[in-house]
Motif scaffolding. Structure first.
Motif, PDB file in Angstrom:
ATOM      1  N   SER A   1       0.844  -1.196   0.000  1.00  0.00           N
ATOM      2  CA  SER A   1       0.000   0.000   0.000  1.00  0.00           C
ATOM      3  C   SER A   1       0.875   1.240   0.000  1.00  0.00           C
ATOM      4  CB  SER A   1      -0.910   0.017   1.233  1.00  0.00           C
ATOM      5  OG  SER A   1      -1.798  -1.073   1.203  1.00  0.00           O
ATOM      6  N   ARG A   2       0.391   2.250  -0.670  1.00  0.00           N
ATOM      7  CA  ARG A   2       1.129   3.514  -0.754  1.00  0.00           C
ATOM      8  C   ARG A   2       1.158   4.182   0.614  1.00  0.00           C
ATOM      9  NH1 ARG A   2      -1.214   7.126  -5.158  1.00  0.00           N
ATOM     10  NH2 ARG A   2       0.212   6.124  -6.593  1.00  0.00           N
ATOM     11  N   SER A   3       2.313   4.698   0.961  1.00  0.00           N
ATOM     12  CA  SER A   3       2.469   5.386   2.243  1.00  0.00           C
ATOM     13  C   SER A   3       2.399   6.905   2.021  1.00  0.00           C
ATOM     14  CB  SER A   3       3.816   5.013   2.873  1.00  0.00           C
ATOM     15  OG  SER A   3       4.867   5.645   2.171  1.00  0.00           O
ATOM     16  N   ILE A   4       2.512   7.632   3.115  1.00  0.00           N
ATOM     17  CA  ILE A   4       2.518   9.097   3.020  1.00  0.00           C
ATOM     18  C   ILE A   4       3.927   9.628   2.785  1.00  0.00           C
ATOM     19  CG2 ILE A   4       0.455   9.362   4.454  1.00  0.00           C
ATOM     20  CD1 ILE A   4       2.379  10.202   6.760  1.00  0.00           C
ATOM     21  N   CYS A   5       4.938   8.756   2.878  1.00  0.00           N
ATOM     22  CA  CYS A   5       6.335   9.181   2.753  1.00  0.00           C
ATOM     23  C   CYS A   5       6.769   9.224   1.291  1.00  0.00           C
ATOM     24  CB  CYS A   5       7.250   8.232   3.520  1.00  0.00           C
ATOM     25  SG  CYS A   5       6.918   8.247   5.284  1.00  0.00           S
ATOM     26  N   THR A   6       7.365  10.344   0.951  1.00  0.00           N
ATOM     27  CA  THR A   6       7.865  10.487  -0.418  1.00  0.00           C
ATOM     28  C   THR A   6       9.313  10.022  -0.497  1.00  0.00           C
ATOM     29  OG1 THR A   6       8.500  12.774   0.023  1.00  0.00           O
ATOM     30  CG2 THR A   6       6.309  12.406  -0.951  1.00  0.00           C
ATOM     31  N   LYS A   7       9.746   9.727  -1.695  1.00  0.00           N
ATOM     32  CA  LYS A   7      11.082   9.171  -1.900  1.00  0.00           C
ATOM     33  C   LYS A   7      12.205  10.184  -1.718  1.00  0.00           C
ATOM     34  CE  LYS A   7       9.768   5.372  -4.900  1.00  0.00           C
ATOM     35  NZ  LYS A   7       9.920   4.782  -6.227  1.00  0.00           N
ATOM     36  N   ASP A   8      11.864  11.420  -1.496  1.00  0.00           N
ATOM     37  CA  ASP A   8      12.915  12.420  -1.283  1.00  0.00           C
ATOM     38  C   ASP A   8      13.410  12.439   0.168  1.00  0.00           C
ATOM     39  OD1 ASP A   8      10.570  13.455  -0.278  1.00  0.00           O
ATOM     40  OD2 ASP A   8      10.872  15.469  -1.071  1.00  0.00           O
ATOM     41  N   ILE A   9      12.845  11.561   1.005  1.00  0.00           N
ATOM     42  CA  ILE A   9      13.301  11.443   2.393  1.00  0.00           C
ATOM     43  C   ILE A   9      13.737   9.999   2.644  1.00  0.00           C
ATOM     44  CG2 ILE A   9      11.794  13.289   3.232  1.00  0.00           C
ATOM     45  CD1 ILE A   9       9.971  11.070   4.376  1.00  0.00           C
ATOM     46  N   GLU A  10      14.433   9.795   3.752  1.00  0.00           N
ATOM     47  CA  GLU A  10      14.821   8.441   4.161  1.00  0.00           C
ATOM     48  C   GLU A  10      13.571   7.674   4.577  1.00  0.00           C
ATOM     49  OE1 GLU A  10      17.737   5.482   5.252  1.00  0.00           O
ATOM     50  OE2 GLU A  10      18.149   7.458   4.431  1.00  0.00           O
ATOM     51  N   PHE A  11      13.403   6.474   4.052  1.00  0.00           N
ATOM     52  CA  PHE A  11      12.216   5.678   4.358  1.00  0.00           C
ATOM     53  C   PHE A  11      12.345   5.025   5.725  1.00  0.00           C
ATOM     54  CE2 PHE A  11       9.766   1.617   3.885  1.00  0.00           C
ATOM     55  CZ  PHE A  11       8.512   2.204   3.880  1.00  0.00           C
ATOM     56  N   ASP A  12      11.380   5.279   6.570  1.00  0.00           N
ATOM     57  CA  ASP A  12      11.312   4.675   7.894  1.00  0.00           C
ATOM     58  C   ASP A  12       9.964   3.972   7.997  1.00  0.00           C
ATOM     59  OD1 ASP A  12      11.274   3.958  10.541  1.00  0.00           O
ATOM     60  OD2 ASP A  12      11.290   6.005  11.320  1.00  0.00           O
ATOM     61  N   PRO A  13       9.939   2.659   7.784  1.00  0.00           N
ATOM     62  CA  PRO A  13       8.650   1.957   7.750  1.00  0.00           C
ATOM     63  C   PRO A  13       7.852   2.052   9.040  1.00  0.00           C
ATOM     64  CG  PRO A  13      10.485   0.401   7.601  1.00  0.00           C
ATOM     65  CD  PRO A  13      11.068   1.774   7.577  1.00  0.00           C
ATOM     66  N   VAL A  14       8.514   2.235  10.155  1.00  0.00           N
ATOM     67  CA  VAL A  14       7.803   2.322  11.429  1.00  0.00           C
ATOM     68  C   VAL A  14       7.012   3.626  11.523  1.00  0.00           C
ATOM     69  CG1 VAL A  14       8.076   2.422  13.938  1.00  0.00           C
ATOM     70  CG2 VAL A  14       9.480   0.841  12.586  1.00  0.00           C
ATOM     71  N   ASN A  15       7.630   4.739  11.139  1.00  0.00           N
ATOM     72  CA  ASN A  15       6.991   6.043  11.271  1.00  0.00           C
ATOM     73  C   ASN A  15       6.295   6.513   9.997  1.00  0.00           C
ATOM     74  OD1 ASN A  15       7.792   6.410  13.981  1.00  0.00           O
ATOM     75  ND2 ASN A  15       9.837   6.949  13.276  1.00  0.00           N
ATOM     76  N   CYS A  16       6.268   5.684   9.006  1.00  0.00           N
ATOM     77  CA  CYS A  16       5.662   6.065   7.732  1.00  0.00           C
ATOM     78  C   CYS A  16       4.281   5.416   7.630  1.00  0.00           C
ATOM     79  CB  CYS A  16       6.579   5.615   6.594  1.00  0.00           C
ATOM     80  SG  CYS A  16       6.179   6.375   5.050  1.00  0.00           S
ATOM     81  N   ARG A  17       3.256   6.202   7.907  1.00  0.00           N
ATOM     82  CA  ARG A  17       1.880   5.693   7.889  1.00  0.00           C
ATOM     83  C   ARG A  17       1.394   5.465   6.459  1.00  0.00           C
ATOM     84  NH1 ARG A  17       1.327  10.382  10.307  1.00  0.00           N
ATOM     85  NH2 ARG A  17      -0.432  10.950   9.012  1.00  0.00           N
ATOM     86  N   LEU A  18       0.310   4.724   6.359  1.00  0.00           N
ATOM     87  CA  LEU A  18      -0.299   4.489   5.051  1.00  0.00           C
ATOM     88  C   LEU A  18      -1.064   5.728   4.595  1.00  0.00           C
ATOM     89  CD1 LEU A  18      -1.618   0.858   5.508  1.00  0.00           C
ATOM     90  CD2 LEU A  18       0.475   1.615   4.380  1.00  0.00           C
ATOM     91  N   GLN A  19      -1.171   5.862   3.314  1.00  0.00           N
ATOM     92  CA  GLN A  19      -1.866   6.995   2.689  1.00  0.00           C
ATOM     93  C   GLN A  19      -3.337   6.989   3.110  1.00  0.00           C
ATOM     94  OE1 GLN A  19      -1.796  10.228   1.285  1.00  0.00           O
ATOM     95  NE2 GLN A  19      -0.042   9.278   0.282  1.00  0.00           N
ATOM     96  N   GLU A  20      -3.827   8.123   3.552  1.00  0.00           N
ATOM     97  CA  GLU A  20      -5.227   8.244   3.959  1.00  0.00           C
ATOM     98  C   GLU A  20      -6.039   9.076   2.976  1.00  0.00           C
ATOM     99  OE1 GLU A  20      -5.067   9.734   7.952  1.00  0.00           O
ATOM    100  OE2 GLU A  20      -4.084   7.919   8.701  1.00  0.00           O
ATOM    101  N   ASP A  21      -5.367   9.888   2.183  1.00  0.00           N
ATOM    102  CA  ASP A  21      -6.045  10.709   1.181  1.00  0.00           C
ATOM    103  C   ASP A  21      -6.669   9.779   0.126  1.00  0.00           C
ATOM    104  OD1 ASP A  21      -6.771  12.303  -0.981  1.00  0.00           O
ATOM    105  OD2 ASP A  21      -5.000  13.593  -0.828  1.00  0.00           O
ATOM    106  N   PRO A  22      -7.998   9.828  -0.044  1.00  0.00           N
ATOM    107  CA  PRO A  22      -8.664   8.923  -0.991  1.00  0.00           C
ATOM    108  C   PRO A  22      -8.118   9.025  -2.422  1.00  0.00           C
ATOM    109  CG  PRO A  22     -10.291  10.114   0.322  1.00  0.00           C
ATOM    110  CD  PRO A  22      -8.954  10.700   0.642  1.00  0.00           C
ATOM    111  N   GLU A  23      -7.641  10.200  -2.799  1.00  0.00           N
ATOM    112  CA  GLU A  23      -7.119  10.354  -4.159  1.00  0.00           C
ATOM    113  C   GLU A  23      -5.724   9.759  -4.310  1.00  0.00           C
ATOM    114  OE1 GLU A  23      -7.543  14.141  -5.986  1.00  0.00           O
ATOM    115  OE2 GLU A  23      -9.553  14.454  -5.180  1.00  0.00           O
TER     116      GLU A  23
END
Length: 139
Positions: A87-109
Motif C-alpha cells: 500500500s502507498r504510504s505518506i512518505c515520499t522518496k525524497d526522504i529516508e524511508f522509515d517503515p515504522v513512522n511512515c503511515r499508510l496513505q489516507e487521502d482517498p485520491e
C-alpha cells in the motif's frame, strides 16, 4: 574372474554420473510454504520491497500490508516466491524511508493498493540478493 576387476570402475562411473546429475539440477528441493519469520526470509522480503520502491516511478514509498504467500526452494542458494499486498504510504522518496513512522496513505485520491509477486534468489551468508522477477498489479 577378470570381470571382478571392472566392478570398482563401474561403481565409480555410476557415482560420478549421479553426482553430476545432482550438480546440474537447479532445485534440490521444490517450493514449500514457509512462515514470515522463517530463517532468511525476513531479509529477503525486506530486500524485495526495497527493490520495488527503488524501481517504481511512484513518488511515494510502498509498505507491505499483507503477506499473501511465502515459499522457499533450495537450490545453490535459496529461491523465494513471494506474494504480497503493498500500500502507498505518506512518505515520499525524497526522504529516508522509515517503515515504522511512515503511515499508510489516507487521502482517498492518493490511496493505492497493489499486489506483487517477487521471485528472489539469495545466498544470504554471502549477502547476495537478486530479484529475478517481479510482477505488480493494481488490487
Amino acid at each position: 574372474m577378470e570381470w571382478l576387476l571392472h566392478i570398482p570402475l563401474f561403481l565409480l562411473t555410476a557415482l560420478s554420473l549421479v553426482i553430476q546429475t545432482q550438480e546440474n539440477q537447479e532445485a534440490w528441493r521444490k517450493f514449500i510454504d514457509i512462515e514470515q519469520d522463517h530463517a532468511f526470509f525476513p531479509q529477503t522480503l525486506q530486500f524485495s520491497i526495497k527493490q520495488y520502491n527503488k524501481n517504481s516511478n511512484d513518488k511515494y514509498f510502498y509498505k507491505m500490508t499483507q503477506l499473501i504467500r511465502a515459499q522457499e526452494q533450495l537450490s545453490k542458494g535459496f529461491e523465494y516466491l513471494i506474494d504480497v499486498e503493498l500500500s502507498r504510504s505518506i512518505c515520499t522518496k525524497d526522504i529516508e524511508f522509515d517503515p515504522v513512522n511512515c503511515r499508510l496513505q489516507e487521502d482517498p485520491e492518493l490511496y493505492k493498493v497493489i499486489n506483487c509477486t517477487f521471485f528472489v534468489f539469495t545466498v544470504p551468508w554471502n549477502g547476495q540478493y537478486e530479484l529475478r522477477s517481479s510482477n505488480c498489479t493494481d488490487a
